[in-house]
Scaffold this active site. Structure first.
Site, short mmCIF file in Angstrom:
data_model
loop_
_atom_site.label_atom_id
_atom_site.label_comp_id
_atom_site.label_asym_id
_atom_site.label_seq_id
_atom_site.Cartn_x
_atom_site.Cartn_y
_atom_site.Cartn_z
N ASP A 32 0.86 -1.19 0.00
CA ASP A 32 0.00 0.00 0.00
C ASP A 32 0.90 1.25 0.00
OD1 ASP A 32 -3.24 0.19 1.04
OD2 ASP A 32 -2.11 2.05 0.95
N ASP A 59 3.46 2.01 -4.48
CA ASP A 59 2.52 2.88 -5.20
C ASP A 59 2.24 2.21 -6.54
OD1 ASP A 59 1.24 4.80 -6.69
OD2 ASP A 59 2.51 6.45 -5.97
N ASN A 86 -5.88 -4.18 -6.64
CA ASN A 86 -7.04 -3.71 -5.89
C ASN A 86 -7.02 -2.23 -5.53
OD1 ASN A 86 -9.28 -4.05 -3.73
ND2 ASN A 86 -7.50 -3.36 -2.55
N TYR A 151 -14.60 7.83 -12.10
CA TYR A 151 -14.56 6.51 -11.46
C TYR A 151 -15.18 5.46 -12.39
CZ TYR A 151 -14.96 3.17 -7.55
OH TYR A 151 -14.86 2.07 -6.72
N LYS A 155 -13.27 2.21 -14.01
CA LYS A 155 -13.71 0.86 -13.67
C LYS A 155 -14.23 0.11 -14.90
CE LYS A 155 -12.63 0.93 -9.31
NZ LYS A 155 -11.52 0.10 -8.84
N1 LIG Z 1 -15.97 -0.11 -0.89
C1 LIG Z 1 -16.79 -0.36 -1.89
O1 LIG Z 1 -18.00 -0.47 -1.72
C2 LIG Z 1 -16.23 -0.55 -3.28
C3 LIG Z 1 -17.14 -0.74 -4.31
C4 LIG Z 1 -16.65 -0.94 -5.58
C5 LIG Z 1 -15.29 -0.96 -5.83
N2 LIG Z 1 -14.41 -0.73 -4.81
C6 LIG Z 1 -12.98 -0.77 -5.13
O2 LIG Z 1 -12.30 -1.57 -4.19
C7 LIG Z 1 -10.93 -1.18 -4.13
C8 LIG Z 1 -10.50 -1.01 -2.68
O3 LIG Z 1 -11.21 0.09 -2.12
P1 LIG Z 1 -11.76 0.08 -0.63
O4 LIG Z 1 -13.23 0.23 -0.71
O5 LIG Z 1 -11.17 -1.02 0.14
O6 LIG Z 1 -11.20 1.51 -0.13
P2 LIG Z 1 -10.14 1.88 1.02
O7 LIG Z 1 -9.98 3.36 0.91
O8 LIG Z 1 -10.56 1.30 2.30
O9 LIG Z 1 -8.81 1.15 0.52
C9 LIG Z 1 -8.10 1.57 -0.62
C10 LIG Z 1 -6.61 1.38 -0.36
O10 LIG Z 1 -5.89 1.69 -1.56
C11 LIG Z 1 -4.73 2.41 -1.18
N3 LIG Z 1 -4.23 3.20 -2.31
C12 LIG Z 1 -4.74 4.33 -2.84
N4 LIG Z 1 -3.97 4.78 -3.85
C13 LIG Z 1 -2.94 3.90 -3.95
C14 LIG Z 1 -1.80 3.80 -4.79
N5 LIG Z 1 -1.54 4.72 -5.74
N6 LIG Z 1 -0.96 2.74 -4.64
C15 LIG Z 1 -1.19 1.82 -3.68
N7 LIG Z 1 -2.22 1.88 -2.82
C16 LIG Z 1 -3.09 2.90 -2.96
C17 LIG Z 1 -5.17 3.28 -0.02
O11 LIG Z 1 -4.07 3.73 0.75
C18 LIG Z 1 -6.08 2.33 0.74
O12 LIG Z 1 -5.38 1.60 1.71
C19 LIG Z 1 -10.82 0.09 -4.96
O13 LIG Z 1 -10.30 -0.21 -6.24
C20 LIG Z 1 -12.26 0.57 -5.07
O14 LIG Z 1 -12.48 1.34 -6.22
C21 LIG Z 1 -14.86 -0.52 -3.54
#
Ligand SMILES: NC(=O)c1ccc[n+]([C@@H]2O[C@H](COP(=O)([O-])OP(=O)(O)OC[C@H]3O[C@@H](n4cnc5c(N)ncnc54)[C@H](O)[C@@H]3O)[C@@H](O)[C@H]2O)c1
Length: 292
Positions: A32, A59, A86, A151, A155
């Site tokens: 992360d 990153d 992810n 977004y 996606k």
């Molecule tokens: N939460 C939901 O309902 C939901 C729905 C659809 C899709 N998603 C997708 O799931 C994935 C995870 O999101 P989440 O909901 O767990 O959010 P979250 O914010 O809890 O976790 C996202 C993580 O990604 C890390 N991150 C951000 N930019 C980064 C980079 N450049 N390099 C490495 N790490 C990076 C952040 O530090 C964070 O720890 C994302 O791709 C998001 O679009 C989430």
């Protein structure tokens, strides 16, 4: 020992994958940009899981660093079984109020971030003749939602690249799955427009997402699924070579409806857009009162 790399694993869905993998006895590289968060997750996994975990600052926009992480796992463990692309940020707001920077970040983190992981891991997996790539897209990659255009764009790209790759990968013994969550209880909505210095002034809808994101913990699991439950479901689905994983359950109905009436989401978006604009002062007042 089977091995896996998870990007964006310090929080939410990525942490959920890491927990599920550790429970199944995998070595997990927890990566992360939040290094302290990744370390905390790795320490937790080493306490509770039957596998082993290490943390790494990574990153996903840095292609060389992503490739180095993949080659490190392959060199140290002799194999890479699973790659979870992810990491993501929520980038949204009315298109007339967002900037080119919003679009750029959506592309760099969520499109090129996934491409970087696929490029590095797929080549290693093709060479070894096995492996599984799991890309986190979103329901927003299957159907459009108003006020989420950058977004949605990113996606949809992830869904497209994942399904095209799945077609090719089978011949090499590599599995590819597309995860399209609709609502998982994470920190995503509390960091709207990440990397842009918070919500820009005037980004009304973005600030609403962010403020209401803080209420997520009060919503029950069958509506807003816990990342651990989600992680176990995704791991099981990937092991069964499922193409799509859509959770919670009502996401599958949304997808079905949007295929039945492909222009309906845009029409609903039009109604929502006019409604939000008309009721903007009222909604702002309500949001202020609820989040005060
Ligand atoms: N939460 C939901 O309902 C939901 C729905 C659809 C899709 N998603 C997708 O799931 C994935 C995870 O999101 P989440 O909901 O767990 O959010 P979250 O914010 O809890 O976790 C996202 C993580 O990604 C890390 N991150 C951000 N930019 C980064 C980079 N450049 N390099 C490495 N790490 C990076 C952040 O530090 C964070 O720890 C994302 O791709 C998001 O679009 C989430």
């Amino acid at each position: 020992m089977r091995t896996a790399i998870v990007t964006g694993a310090a929080s939410g869905i990525g942490r959920g994958y890491a927990v599920a993998l550790a429970e199944e006895g995998y070595y997990v590289l927890v990566t992360d940009v939040d290094e302290a968060g990744a370390k905390a997750v790795a320490e937790e996994l080493n306490r509770v899981g039957s596998g082993r975990a290490e943390a790494l600052y990574l990153d996903v926009t840095d292609a060389q660093a992503v490739a180095a992480a993949v080659h490190r796992v392959k060199a140290e463990h002799g194999r890479l079984d699973m790659m979870f692309n992810n990491a993501g940020v929520f980038v949204g707001g009315p298109v007339e109020e967002i900037t080119l920077e919003h679009w750029r970040i959506a592309c760099e983190v969520m499109v090129m971030g996934v491409v970087n992981g696929v490029d590095a891991a797929y080549k290693v997996m093709v060479e070894q003749g096995f492996g599984s790539i799991v890309n986190t897209a979103s329901m927003a990659g299957l159907t459009p939602f108003a006020f989420m255009a950058p977004y949605n764009m990113a996606k949809h790209a992830v869904v497209g690249l994942t399904m095209a790759l799945r077609g090719e990968a089978g011949a090499h013994g590599v599995r590819v799955a597309c995860v399209c969550p609709i609502a998982i209880n994470t920190n995503l909505l509390t960091h709207v427009n990440g990397g842009l210095g918070g919500v820009p002034e005037g980004d009304f809808v973005g600030s609403l997402y962010e403020r209401f994101g803080h209420y997520a913990r009060y919503i029950p699991n069958f509506i807003l699924m816990s990342p651990e439950v989600h992680g176990r479901k995704v791991l099981r689905a990937a092991e069964r070579n499922r193409a799509y994983v859509i959770e919670p359950w009502y996401g599958r109905q949304v997808w079905w409806l949007s295929r039945l009436a492909p222009t309906a989401p845009a029409r609903i978006g039009g109604v929502a857009s006019r409604g939000v604009r008309a009721a903007r002062p009222l909604i702002a007042k309500l949001a202020d009162r609820l989040t005060a």
